[in-house]
Design a protein around this motif. Sequence first.
Motif, short mmCIF file in Angstrom:
data_model
loop_
_atom_site.label_atom_id
_atom_site.label_comp_id
_atom_site.label_asym_id
_atom_site.label_seq_id
_atom_site.Cartn_x
_atom_site.Cartn_y
_atom_site.Cartn_z
N GLY A 305 130.53 -39.03 17.65
CA GLY A 305 130.85 -37.79 18.39
C GLY A 305 131.09 -36.31 17.47
N ASP A 306 132.27 -36.85 15.72
CA ASP A 306 132.50 -35.84 15.06
C ASP A 306 131.16 -35.46 14.36
OD1 ASP A 306 135.00 -35.45 15.96
OD2 ASP A 306 135.76 -36.50 14.67
N TYR A 308 127.93 -36.13 14.95
CA TYR A 308 126.93 -35.87 15.92
C TYR A 308 127.02 -34.36 15.82
CZ TYR A 308 124.43 -39.22 17.52
OH TYR A 308 123.98 -40.56 17.98
N LEU A 309 128.49 -33.36 16.00
CA LEU A 309 129.12 -32.17 16.33
C LEU A 309 128.51 -31.34 14.93
CD1 LEU A 309 130.03 -29.56 18.17
CD2 LEU A 309 131.81 -30.46 17.68
N SER A 317 126.98 -35.06 21.11
CA SER A 317 128.26 -35.09 20.88
C SER A 317 128.98 -35.66 21.85
CB SER A 317 128.76 -34.22 19.33
OG SER A 317 128.63 -33.23 20.30
N ARG A 408 136.86 -29.93 16.60
CA ARG A 408 136.64 -30.95 18.48
C ARG A 408 137.27 -30.04 19.07
NH1 ARG A 408 139.60 -36.06 17.23
NH2 ARG A 408 138.08 -36.12 15.27
#
Length: 430
Positions: A305-306, A308-309, A317, A408
């Motif tokens: 997720g990190d 992708y973000l 993400s 995040r």
Amino acid sequence: MSINLNSWPLRWTLFVTLCLQSFAGLCAPTFYGEDFIRFGASWEEGGERWQELAGATPGPAEAKPYMKQLEALELRDGPYADGLAEPLAALGRYYRRQGGYQEAVNLYRRAMHVVRINDGLYSERQIPLLRELLVSYREAGDLKSLDQRYDYFFRLYGGGQPPFTELRLRAAREYFRWQREALRRDVGKNSRRLLDLINANEELLLGLQQDVEVDYLWRREMAFSQLKNLYLLLQRHSPLLQESQVLTTSQYMGAKPAVAELEEQRMNSLLRSAPAKGADLLKQLMSAARMRGPAEHASVELALGDWYLWCGSKQRSSEAYAAVVAELQGAGESGLLEQWLGTPVELPDNGVFWVPQLIGVDEGPVVRASYDVSSRGRLSQLQTTLISGSEDTSLNSFRRKLSAVLFRPRWVNGEPEAVTGLQRDYQILN
């Protein structure tokens, strides 16, 4: 003719293009850890292990007994007597503790030379001497010599080749960490260093995949190491969206392209593939992580997720973070869920851009910041106050960079949520 926007190749092409556009300057985030960190924060990536090594073997209180021992051994057995290594190392520790780094370096190098003459070039008996030599170079701030010795250190421990013993893998991890630190500190040959680092890390990962006896934790360690390399790649090089130059037949038949041109082509190719490579690394790891339980599987999903973000894919993400929430809730891991997603976290949360202070460098000023973080991980309503340090500190630069940090976001009830009124202290790095 219709275009299927859901086709896998096209979706990845769009994702990579968006990522590269982000790092081409449209909305590139601050490289958190490069100029400031949250006060008191640290990561293993910063290389704290050398501090443990520095204090692991205390030096003698005085030098005279070892000097006499050296003289006696040299008179009796000659300048390359096997027994010389121990008193030479003891004297090296003595001078290092006194701040006499050049004397210490000379003694450690001589001790290693004695061991190599008696035991061979790659004798394991020189390993503790080499480690103390590395500490001496670091404490003296001689990063160029430290860099050169780390290359020998890596070769001494097998150069990332099988058999993959615990000792060799720890050495590879330490070597990769140093290579990233050298990049952060601009210790020469940066483009070539990064290319070689990515290739060495990838080769080691391929070797680990073929060795079923290697513990999962080492596969995880080296996968995350490569992910950090890709973070650095996107930080240090401006991606080109056009196709790389294709060499013509006449070019192949004629003079070879310059080394720099070949490196640029390799770099451009890596840049185009970096977002997909990073995601694939973590997806491959997740299949093995599932066997280690929900918490471990969720930790890899969180890193995805990190990533992708960071690469600008907010939808992907969000899907990864939502999967983390669902997995941890289902496993009853409310503590981990609160720790990872209960409050906004500065990204990347792995220290890959962190440059710790060298010995003798004063700690930087501390600034208190108050701000809001949106559900999309962006900061607003920033206010700052100088807590400690010089009044001459320029807060404008700090505010500009902090405003560009990517967070995040906090997640509540399976959804990202804005947070207002956060207050945190940050240390500006000198």
